[in-house]
Design a protein around this motif. Structure first.
Motif, short mmCIF file in Angstrom:
data_model
loop_
_atom_site.label_atom_id
_atom_site.label_comp_id
_atom_site.label_asym_id
_atom_site.label_seq_id
_atom_site.Cartn_x
_atom_site.Cartn_y
_atom_site.Cartn_z
N MET A 1 0.84 -1.19 0.00
CA MET A 1 0.00 0.00 0.00
C MET A 1 0.88 1.25 0.00
O MET A 1 1.80 1.38 0.82
CB MET A 1 -0.93 0.02 1.22
CG MET A 1 -1.95 -1.09 1.22
SD MET A 1 -3.19 -0.94 2.57
CE MET A 1 -4.29 0.30 1.87
N ARG A 2 0.62 2.16 -0.93
CA ARG A 2 1.32 3.44 -0.95
C ARG A 2 0.84 4.25 0.25
O ARG A 2 -0.34 4.57 0.34
CB ARG A 2 1.03 4.18 -2.26
CG ARG A 2 1.50 3.44 -3.51
CD ARG A 2 1.00 4.13 -4.78
NE ARG A 2 -0.46 4.23 -4.74
CZ ARG A 2 -1.16 5.33 -5.04
NH1 ARG A 2 -0.53 6.45 -5.38
NH2 ARG A 2 -2.48 5.34 -5.00
N THR A 3 1.77 4.56 1.14
CA THR A 3 1.39 5.10 2.44
C THR A 3 2.11 6.41 2.72
O THR A 3 3.32 6.51 2.51
CB THR A 3 1.72 4.08 3.54
OG1 THR A 3 1.05 2.84 3.26
CG2 THR A 3 1.29 4.58 4.91
N VAL A 4 1.36 7.39 3.20
CA VAL A 4 1.92 8.67 3.62
C VAL A 4 1.55 8.89 5.08
O VAL A 4 0.40 8.71 5.46
CB VAL A 4 1.39 9.84 2.76
CG1 VAL A 4 1.85 11.18 3.34
CG2 VAL A 4 1.87 9.70 1.32
N ASP B 1 -2.66 5.14 -1.02
CA ASP B 1 -3.65 4.12 -0.68
C ASP B 1 -4.04 4.20 0.79
O ASP B 1 -5.16 3.83 1.16
CB ASP B 1 -3.08 2.73 -0.96
CG ASP B 1 -2.70 2.53 -2.42
OD1 ASP B 1 -3.50 2.92 -3.29
OD2 ASP B 1 -1.60 2.02 -2.68
N ALA B 2 -3.09 4.65 1.62
CA ALA B 2 -3.35 4.76 3.06
C ALA B 2 -2.74 6.05 3.58
O ALA B 2 -1.63 6.43 3.18
CB ALA B 2 -2.76 3.57 3.80
N SER C 1 -6.82 -8.03 1.97
CA SER C 1 -8.27 -7.92 1.92
C SER C 1 -8.70 -6.92 0.86
O SER C 1 -9.61 -7.18 0.06
CB SER C 1 -8.80 -7.49 3.30
OG SER C 1 -10.20 -7.31 3.27
N PHE C 2 -8.03 -5.77 0.81
CA PHE C 2 -8.35 -4.78 -0.23
C PHE C 2 -8.05 -5.33 -1.63
O PHE C 2 -8.80 -5.12 -2.57
CB PHE C 2 -7.53 -3.50 -0.01
CG PHE C 2 -7.96 -2.69 1.17
CD1 PHE C 2 -9.28 -2.32 1.34
CD2 PHE C 2 -7.03 -2.27 2.11
CE1 PHE C 2 -9.68 -1.55 2.43
CE2 PHE C 2 -7.41 -1.50 3.20
CZ PHE C 2 -8.74 -1.14 3.37
N ARG D 1 -9.72 -3.61 -5.10
CA ARG D 1 -9.59 -2.18 -4.80
C ARG D 1 -8.14 -1.73 -4.70
O ARG D 1 -7.88 -0.53 -4.66
CB ARG D 1 -10.30 -1.87 -3.48
CG ARG D 1 -11.82 -1.99 -3.57
CD ARG D 1 -12.45 -1.71 -2.22
NE ARG D 1 -12.22 -2.80 -1.28
CZ ARG D 1 -12.54 -2.75 0.02
NH1 ARG D 1 -13.07 -1.64 0.50
NH2 ARG D 1 -12.33 -3.79 0.79
N LEU D 2 -7.20 -2.67 -4.66
CA LEU D 2 -5.79 -2.31 -4.46
C LEU D 2 -4.91 -3.04 -5.45
O LEU D 2 -4.96 -4.27 -5.55
CB LEU D 2 -5.36 -2.67 -3.02
CG LEU D 2 -3.89 -2.43 -2.67
CD1 LEU D 2 -3.58 -0.94 -2.69
CD2 LEU D 2 -3.57 -3.03 -1.31
N ALA D 3 -4.09 -2.28 -6.17
CA ALA D 3 -3.07 -2.85 -7.04
C ALA D 3 -1.77 -2.96 -6.26
O ALA D 3 -1.55 -2.27 -5.26
CB ALA D 3 -2.89 -1.99 -8.28
#
Length: 434
Positions: free
Chosen positions: A30-33, A48-49, A240-241, A246-248
């Motif tokens: 997940m691309r996270t910031v 993504d998050a 799960s995503f 919903r998530l690549a």
């Protein structure tokens, strides 16, 4: 192409916990910031998050609730679809603590969303030795109250039964999703949720003794508006995503190395940090911060800065450790003389001042041990957000701050990391491996 709304909005009650959670989500693709506090400018962020890191673990419960609700409002404005309240894997929270009140307030604020009538509480992180069985939290092979956490200066954990701990903090009915139910898979866990709802349970402690259990819980919680727990529960969320399309899969985050001197700052009194301090001091330079000396008016910060500068600006530059870590007996002695709050505050402020002064002298790499200490340091350095890099030890990634002159940071929960963590972390910050 329009920006896709983030899938997950997270609120962490301290800064090291936020990086721990970010590390888990990045590992899952997940691309996270991560932001430091609620951002002042409501710019759209492509991720993504999103994780808002607060410093609310040990403050008054009403203020912790206010901060969490402000973070939630910002995350909802960003378009987040599901929410996560992250706290420590040792459930750091006394009977008057913040986990219960914040959880209830977030559920109330999300009542317009489906699945907001119920949530779980699961601080388990088996990779770091935190497991939940029959609602009891273990650290390694001992119960929480025998792990050293009973001596924590701010949040002494004397009861391993999390149902009892959480019930003292809440008006909601607390339940349990037992391990034998988790072992049967996501469908059985969802059925357990429904049974608990029928019994008017609003928050359930969820057992987990392995990563497989965390994946099960991640899938089972896909329809909940709010999930609460340690970073371990987030292990199952990316899958799960992804299973619902919903998530690549994201590319690994690559961060360029940052030049400049380095320092290690340690404020935690945990067993893990004590072992790390001892390992460093066996062969490398260190300087101890004494809260009693600070209270006497001694120039402790100036002495520490001079000590560090002398080592990193010499003919053979060396990173140094500036630490307040000491024995539980010494911590209690300082608390008796100064009071619990003032003793902790003096240490945090001193280490924050040291960080600020050393940054002014050119230090651009910081390894920090302790959640409260990390919060004080990143605020002193003016850090607004972090990009998450490689994992150093379970729960601790290398990070780089955003902005024109980025800093490299490793922010470590007091209880995390192997004995050689400080040296290992400096190696990662030097190389910034993806």
């Amino acid at each position: 192409m329009p920006r896709a709304a983030p899938l997950l909005g997270c609120i962490a009650d301290d800064f090291t916990g936020a990086t721990d959670l970010a590390n888990m989500l990045v590992r899952g693709g997940m691309r996270t910031v991560q932001t430091i506090g609620v951002p002042r400018i409501p710019d759209a962020i492509d991720a993504d998050a999103l994780i808002v890191a607060l410093k609310s673990r040990t403050i008054d419960a009403a203020e912790a609730v206010a901060q969490a609700l402000a973070a939630l409002a910002w995350l909802r404005a960003q378009g987040c679809r599901q929410f996560f309240f992250k706290y420590c894997s040792t459930f750091d929270s006394t009977g008057a603590g913040n986990i219960g009140p914040v959880t209830e307030a977030l559920l109330d604020a999300l009542k317009d969303l489906p699945g907001s009538d119920f949530t779980i509480a699961c601080p388990a992180f088996p990779e770091n030795g935190r497991t939940l069985y029959c609602g009891h939290l273990f650290v390694g092979d001992v119960l929480l109250n025998e792990s050293g956490m009973q001596n924590h200066p701010l949040t002494p954990m004397t009861d391993p039964n999390l149902m009892r701990v959480l019930q003292k903090q809440t008006h909601s009915k607390i339940g349990l999703v037992r391990h034998d139910m988790v072992a049967k898979g996501p469908a059985a866990v969802r059925a357990a949720f429904d049974t608990l709802r029928a019994e008017h349970v609003r928050i359930a402690i969820a057992d987990a003794v392995s990563n497989a259990d965390l994946y099960t819980l991640g899938e089972a919680c896909s329809e909940l508006a709010l999930i609460t727990g340690g970073s371990g529960v987030a292990l199952g969320l990316p899958a799960s995503f992804r299973s619902t399309g919903r998530l690549a899969q994201a590319e690994p985050v690559r961060i360029e190395p940052i030049d400049g001197p380095a320092v290690v700052l340690a404020g935690s009194a945990s067993r893990a940090t004590s072992a790390q301090v001892a390992a460093w001091r066996a062969s490398r330079p260190s300087f101890r911060i004494d809260p009693l000396a600070i209270a006497r008016g001694e120039a402790v910060v100036e002495q520490a800065v001079s000590f560090a500068h002398g080592h990193f600006s010499g003919a053979r530059p060396q990173p140094v450790l500036i630490y307040a870590t000491t024995t539980p007996e010494a911590v209690k002695a300082a608390q008796r003389e100064l009071g619990v709050a003032r003793a902790g505050q003096l240490v945090e402020e001193a280490l924050a001042d040291v960080a600020r002064e050393l940054h002014a002298l050119g230090v651009r790499k910081f390894v920090v041990a302790g959640g409260e200490t990390s919060g004080a340091v990143v605020q002193a350095l003016g850090v607004q957000a972090l990009r998450i890099g490689a994992q150093i030890d379970p729960g601790v990634p290398a990070t780089v701050s955003t902005g024109e002159r980025p800093l490299a940071l490793a922010l470590k929960s007091g209880n995390f990391g192997a004995a050689d963590f400080f040296s290992k972390a400096l190696g990662y910050l030097d190389e910034m491996r993806p």
